[in-house]
Design an enzyme around this catalytic site. Structure first.
Site, PDB file in Angstrom:
ATOM      1  N   GLY A 130       0.827  -1.195   0.000  1.00  0.00           N
ATOM      2  CA  GLY A 130       0.000   0.000   0.000  1.00  0.00           C
ATOM      3  C   GLY A 130       0.863   1.247   0.000  1.00  0.00           C
ATOM      4  O   GLY A 130       2.079   1.197   0.205  1.00  0.00           O
ATOM      5  N   CYS A 131       0.226   2.392  -0.221  1.00  0.00           N
ATOM      6  CA  CYS A 131       0.973   3.646  -0.310  1.00  0.00           C
ATOM      7  C   CYS A 131       1.559   4.060   1.041  1.00  0.00           C
ATOM      8  O   CYS A 131       2.757   4.375   1.138  1.00  0.00           O
ATOM      9  CB  CYS A 131       0.093   4.747  -0.888  1.00  0.00           C
ATOM     10  SG  CYS A 131      -1.552   4.883  -0.138  1.00  0.00           S
ATOM     11  N   TYR A 132       0.730   4.050   2.088  1.00  0.00           N
ATOM     12  CA  TYR A 132       1.263   4.389   3.409  1.00  0.00           C
ATOM     13  C   TYR A 132       2.370   3.425   3.832  1.00  0.00           C
ATOM     14  O   TYR A 132       3.434   3.871   4.292  1.00  0.00           O
ATOM     15  CB  TYR A 132       0.146   4.396   4.457  1.00  0.00           C
ATOM     16  CG  TYR A 132      -0.782   5.585   4.415  1.00  0.00           C
ATOM     17  CD1 TYR A 132      -0.293   6.887   4.530  1.00  0.00           C
ATOM     18  CD2 TYR A 132      -2.160   5.413   4.290  1.00  0.00           C
ATOM     19  CE1 TYR A 132      -1.154   7.978   4.507  1.00  0.00           C
ATOM     20  CE2 TYR A 132      -3.027   6.493   4.263  1.00  0.00           C
ATOM     21  CZ  TYR A 132      -2.520   7.780   4.375  1.00  0.00           C
ATOM     22  OH  TYR A 132      -3.376   8.862   4.354  1.00  0.00           O
TER      23      TYR A 132
ATOM     24  N   SER B 156       5.731   4.295   2.183  1.00  0.00           N
ATOM     25  CA  SER B 156       6.405   5.489   2.700  1.00  0.00           C
ATOM     26  C   SER B 156       6.985   5.270   4.090  1.00  0.00           C
ATOM     27  O   SER B 156       7.965   5.912   4.464  1.00  0.00           O
ATOM     28  CB  SER B 156       5.436   6.677   2.719  1.00  0.00           C
ATOM     29  OG  SER B 156       4.426   6.505   3.697  1.00  0.00           O
TER      30      SER B 156
END
EC number: 1.2.1.38
Length: 346
Positions: free
Chosen positions: A150-152, A155
């Site tokens: 996922g994006c979170y 990061s």
């Protein structure tokens, strides 16, 4: 021209799907054979996205049930959780799969059920490699099934995974304050995502209850070789189209300095084209929007023995479609940055 890999993009009309199509159109080793979606069937993608001209791709959107799997090498799934696993059941013996949903990221089916509901093919979870490219590069090379993060999690894990693996920071007091552009919420019409709701406002949501939490904790536990890591995670929606910033607050292990952390990250990612330690560029999403880069900045905390790491990515690219293409390149033994050497948008 060498042999081009035939691919299908399933879920091609969503924000992530259309970004993936845009990247693949620029990939010299890819032939897009099918675009699939439940909506807009029979129409050109350009009817919904004017920047994807029919001069670039003239394939009409089709239903997944109408495609010929024998004509495909790789299927990209840009679908909601649950929908991907239903399709994987049908195709896993036929083609390579790069899945951008949450369905195969979490290794424990019981934990998946707790956060997402019943899994439709839990027996296939073990076949998927977690597609955080810089961490699992060699596994991705050998696999035919990739679960893109996922994006979170992307990061957060890029800076944290090596620090926990090297035992430079304490694992019992990790705080993440993350901010995402509105595109991270998807394209479906929801009142909370309407212009008048998001413009000129910052909104925290799913405080300490976001579905990406178990995914992050799973990988941090693996990095630290322990099973009891929990983090405080608060996501925020900010009134921009795309971009993501995660501010990560950490306590250093005894005897470890900020310089040690910075040098460790520089060394760990010395051969990684898309991960750069650069404090100046890490303080703004302008450094990464439109690219597959992750910029990291390491700063001293106000409290003794603490640091703050800022991690910025484009949520639609390094957080989704870009990392999917990066994984595709690694899987197919192409140059890792092929079709991904964009410079940031202004």
């Amino acid at each position: 021209m060498s042999y081009q890999v035939s691919v299908a993009v399933v879920g091609a009309t969503g924000y992530v799907g259309v970004e993936l199509v845009r990247l693949l159109l620029a990939h010299p080793m890819v032939k897009i054979r099918y675009l699939c979606a439940t909506q807009s069937t029979g129409k050109l993608l350009s009817s919904s996205y004017f920047h994807i001209s029919q001069n670039y791709i003239s394939i009409s959107v089709s239903s997944f049930d109408d495609i010929d799997l024998d004509k495909l090498d790789v299927v990209f799934l840009c679908l909601p959780h649950g929908a991907s696993s239903e399709i994987v059941k049908k195709i896993h013996n036929v083609v390579k799969v790069i899945d951008l949903s949450a369905d195969f990221r979490i290794k424990d089916p019981d934990i998946y059920k707790q956060w997402y509901g019943v899994h439709y093919c839990p027996d296939l979870i073990k076949d998927f490699v977690y597609g955080l490219t810089e961490i699992y590069y060699e596994d991705i090379q050998k696999s035919s099934f990739i679960a893109c993060p996922g994006c979170y999690p992307t990061s957060v894990l890029i800076p944290l995974f090596p620090l926990l693996r090297l035992r430079l920071v304490k694992s019992n007091n990790i705080i993440v304050d993350a901010k995402s552009g509105v595109s991270g919420a998807g394209r479906s019409v929801k009142q909370d995502n309407l212009f008048c709701e998001v413009y000129d406002a910052i909104k925290s949501y799913k405080v300490s209850n976001h579905r990406h939490i178990p995914e992050i904790e799973q990988e941090l536990c693996f990095a630290a070789c322990r099973e009891d890591i929990n983090l405080q995670f608060v996501p925020n929606l900010i009134p921009v189209k795309r971009g993501m910033m995660s501010n990560i607050y950490l306590e250093l292990e005894v005897g470890v300095s900020l310089t040690d952390v910075r040098e460790a990250l520089l060394l760990f990612y010395r051969d990684s084209f898309f991960v750069v330690v650069d404090e100046e560029k890490a303080i703004t999403t302008r450094s990464v929007v439109g690219t597959n880069y992750c910029y990291l900045g390491i700063f001293p905390g106000r409290l003794p023995n603490t640091i703050v790491i800022i991690s910025v990515i484009d949520n639609l690219l390094k957080g989704a479609a870009g990392q999917a293409v990066q994984n595709f390149n690694v899987m197919m033994s192409y140059e890792e940055k092929l079709a991904l050497s964009n410079i940031p948008y202004f």
